[in-house]
Design a protein around this motif. Structure first.
Motif, mmCIF file in Angstrom:
data_model
loop_
_atom_site.group_PDB
_atom_site.id
_atom_site.type_symbol
_atom_site.label_atom_id
_atom_site.label_comp_id
_atom_site.label_asym_id
_atom_site.label_seq_id
_atom_site.Cartn_x
_atom_site.Cartn_y
_atom_site.Cartn_z
ATOM 1 N N VAL A 341 0.846 -1.205 0.000
ATOM 2 C CA VAL A 341 0.000 0.000 0.000
ATOM 3 C C VAL A 341 0.875 1.247 0.000
ATOM 4 N N ASN A 342 0.294 2.341 -0.470
ATOM 5 C CA ASN A 342 0.942 3.649 -0.319
ATOM 6 C C ASN A 342 0.683 4.143 1.099
ATOM 7 N N ILE A 343 1.688 4.770 1.702
ATOM 8 C CA ILE A 343 1.540 5.216 3.092
ATOM 9 C C ILE A 343 2.005 6.663 3.254
ATOM 10 N N GLN A 349 1.938 8.652 13.300
ATOM 11 C CA GLN A 349 1.539 7.297 12.959
ATOM 12 C C GLN A 349 1.565 7.098 11.444
ATOM 13 N N ILE A 350 1.815 5.859 11.030
ATOM 14 C CA ILE A 350 1.798 5.516 9.605
ATOM 15 C C ILE A 350 0.388 5.066 9.225
ATOM 16 N N TRP A 363 3.784 -2.316 4.046
ATOM 17 C CA TRP A 363 3.117 -3.623 4.040
ATOM 18 C C TRP A 363 1.966 -3.580 5.029
ATOM 19 N N HIS A 364 0.763 -3.845 4.523
ATOM 20 C CA HIS A 364 -0.433 -3.788 5.361
ATOM 21 C C HIS A 364 -0.924 -5.207 5.638
ATOM 22 N N ASP A 369 -4.384 -5.424 10.629
ATOM 23 C CA ASP A 369 -4.381 -4.006 10.256
ATOM 24 C C ASP A 369 -3.037 -3.331 10.574
ATOM 25 N N GLU A 370 -2.024 -4.126 10.866
ATOM 26 C CA GLU A 370 -0.684 -3.595 11.127
ATOM 27 C C GLU A 370 -0.075 -3.080 9.822
ATOM 28 N N ILE A 371 0.683 -1.980 9.910
ATOM 29 C CA ILE A 371 1.374 -1.422 8.746
ATOM 30 C C ILE A 371 2.867 -1.350 9.042
#
Length: 617
Positions: A341-343, A349-350, A363-364, A369-371
């Motif tokens: 994903v784009n972050i 927070q990310i 990486w999601h 739901d951790e990024i």
């Protein structure tokens, strides 16, 4: 028999293949029922025209009732017209249905093939894969649109004719019955021989087609080594063998109808004599005899048609099995729970960025739901792998690449360099050990997202028929024209594109014959550039170009490598001086590691390769 273009091997399980093929007709079941109902009416109309000869002769022609005769002839004409119309309608309907089914099967087959593991394509010849879409599907089309219809129509017509003959004269039918038994025996005998010859024909035809495909593809090699005369000689031998088996196949096929026709004539003659004697004795009327003789001439037709159409149907069912065999193959197994994903950062927070062109990746975890921010750290831990069981290609491979580092892999052909790249992309799974990306086991990353994070520049460039712009867009399907131009400028591809007559709209063939090797490589780099990948894999792209072109390509690659983790398969050792780490592979093992200066000072395998004391393939 011209329909038998594809492989005509007898299907292993005819009924299973047939029932599965019929399942594709379920969406059209009502219109198919209507079609076969019209077919039944058409067959009954064909039988009825013969039966009407009895009253026409007995009740109108012999008594001289010409007014009644005219009415009967008009009735006969009406039935014949209805028969022709019904036949046209049901064939037109089934043509539409068959084309819809075949179109669906082609789409289903292509979609399934697109998601098969890469190992399938490496283990199967391209010609064999292509034959599923061409010969096998074409045979299915012939069966649904024609052969199956003709077979069922022949069954209806034959049944109606036999019933009519029994009704007209059970006595004369005994003669016909013996004739039919003989016809069926001949049809079965010739049909069996015909199928055997056609199986052999298709084997030879497939061999010849494969030979032609190979020789056309590698014309440059043939011309360079002056192999034309030998290629022609081999072709003539194969063509001669094909001619021989085709002659036998067609001879067996063409003997069917003459045998049927001649046997029909014999049966017809016997019935004429016997029926005439019965008519002279007064136990048989002329109208019945004429009607029966008409049926006796046409009863063999459905048998001959059925025999030939059965060949075509067997061929189609064999083709159906080959198509279903591919459709039943498991697609790539993908249980990845991490997606790319784009972050962006917000309040420390990310979070996921809705703008697809954010400059940061993460990486999601779809479950928690951790990024995790994508850094580009790649690590192999005790990885073992072999394409074939008990034949290891990689043995206990361990290394890591820190974000932004450039790693190079060198070694002779077969050492395992390309296999490492295949494992990173999850084209294959390691037999043991672990590969991680940013400390995430790559088995936990969705394959499409994992591959999206890599940009690959191959030594052998694969282009597609289309424009320059379309070929660059393969790197990212949602790219804009401005991004295409930017990627071309970054990779130095714009230096030659702007000199083309139609620029980015210049159409090239799949082989890229219109372009030089260096230009094709620059397009490949542009394709990777537009994907904007966090990690770059380079299968050294300069090994087959001149020094000047190499500098242009190297500049394009250096532009692309900035800020990325880079992994290089090196063919020219002069291109990897600046690598952070170089790994020397031999027989699937890393035998040396270090930077260029370290390895030179060790005066080992790398030193031999670099100084030319050993040849690097």
């Amino acid at each position: 028999m011209a329909r038998n273009r594809g492989k005509i091997d007898k299907p292993r399980n005819s009924m299973k293949a047939f029932m599965r093929l019929l399942s594709y007709l379920k969406p059209y079941k009502y219109i198919v029922i209507l079609s076969y109902f019209l077919m039944l009416l058409s067959s009954l109309g064909s039988v009825a025209t013969g039966f009407l000869l009895k009253p026409i002769v007995n009740d109108y022609l012999i008594p001289g009732d010409f007014n009644g005769l005219l009415k009967m002839l008009l009735l006969l004409t009406g039935i014949s017209a209805f028969t022709v119309l019904a036949s046209f309608i049901y064939r037109r309907i089934m043509l539409e249905v068959s084309q819809s089914v075949i179109s669906y099967i082609r789409n289903q087959l292509f979609e399934h093939v697109e998601y098969l593991p890469i190992s399938y394509f490496e283990m199967h010849a391209h010609g064999d894969v292509m034959s599923r879409f061409t010969n096998d599907v074409d045979n299915l089309n012939d069966a649904l649109a024609s052969s199956l219809l003709d077979l069922v129509s022949a069954a209806f017509t034959f049944t109606g004719t036999v019933i009519a003959m029994l009704f007209l004269s059970p006595t004369l039918f005994l003669i016909t019955f013996l004739s039919l038994i003989l016809m069926i025996f001949i049809a079965k005998s010739i049909g069996s021989k015909s199928r055997k010859y056609f199986r052999k024909q298709q084997r030879y035809l497939g061999d010849l087609n494969g030979y032609i495909e190979e020789k056309v593809k590698w014309q440059k090699v043939i011309k360079v080594f002056r192999y034309e005369s030998k290629a022609i000689e081999n072709f003539e031998l194969k063509n001669k063998e094909l001619k021989r088996v085709q002659t036998n196949a067609m001879a067996a096929s063409y003997s069917m109808m003459p045998s049927m026709v001649n046997l029909t004539y014999v049966s017809y003659a016997i019935i004429c004599v016997f029926g005439g004697l019965l008519a002279i004795r007064g136990s048989f009327d002329i109208g019945t005899l004429i009607a029966y003789l008409q049926y006796s001439r046409q009863v063999s037709g459905p048998i001959g048609n059925a025999t030939q159409n059965i060949n075509s149907i067997f061929s189609a069912l064999a083709g159906a099995e080959r198509v279903f065999e591919v459709l039943d193959l498991e697609k790539e197994v993908d249980e990845g729970k991490y997606e790319l994903v784009n972050i962006r950062s917000e309040n420390g927070q990310i979070i996921i960025c809705s703008d697809t062109r954010c400059n940061r990746w993460g990486w999601h975890n779809k479950e928690t739901d951790e990024i995790i921010e994508l850094k580009g750290r790649i690590e192999f831990k005790n990885v073992n792998f072999g394409y074939i069981k008990d034949k290891p290609v990689l043995k206990n491979i361990s290394f890591y690449a820190e974000p932004g580092q450039k790693l190079a892999f060198v070694g002779s052909t077969g050492a395992g360099k390309t296999t490492i790249m295949n494992l990173i992309n999850r084209f294959y799974e390691p037999d043991s050990g672990e590969i991680s990306f940013d400390s995430i086991n790559i088995k936990d990353i969705a394959k499409a997202d994992l591959r999206r994070s890599f940009g690959i520049v191959h030594q052998e460039v694969n282009l597609f028929t289309g424009t320059i712009e379309q070929n660059i867009e393969y790197g990212r399907k949602d790219s804009t024209k401005a991004e295409v131009i930017k990627a071309a400028e970054l990779s130095n591809a714009s230096s030659f594109i702007k000199h083309l007559k139609d620029g980015y709209q210049t159409v090239i063939g799949g082989s890229g014959a219109e372009l030089s090797q260096g230009e094709k490589q620059l397009l490949s780099i542009a394709r990777a550039a537009i994907a904007d990948p966090p990690v770059l894999i380079l299968d050294e792209a300069t090994s087959s170009v001149d020094t000047r072109t190499e500098r242009i390509i190297q500049e394009g690659m250096y532009n692309l490598m900035k800020g990325r983790t880079v992994m290089v398969i090196a063919h020219r050792l002069s291109t990897i001086h600046d690598s952070d780490a170089i790994f020397v592979l031999e027989d699937g093992e890393i035998i040396e590691r270090g930077n260029h200066d370290d390895l030179i000072s060790q005066r080992g395998r790398y030193y031999d390769l670099y100084t030319g004391l050993s040849i690097l393939s």
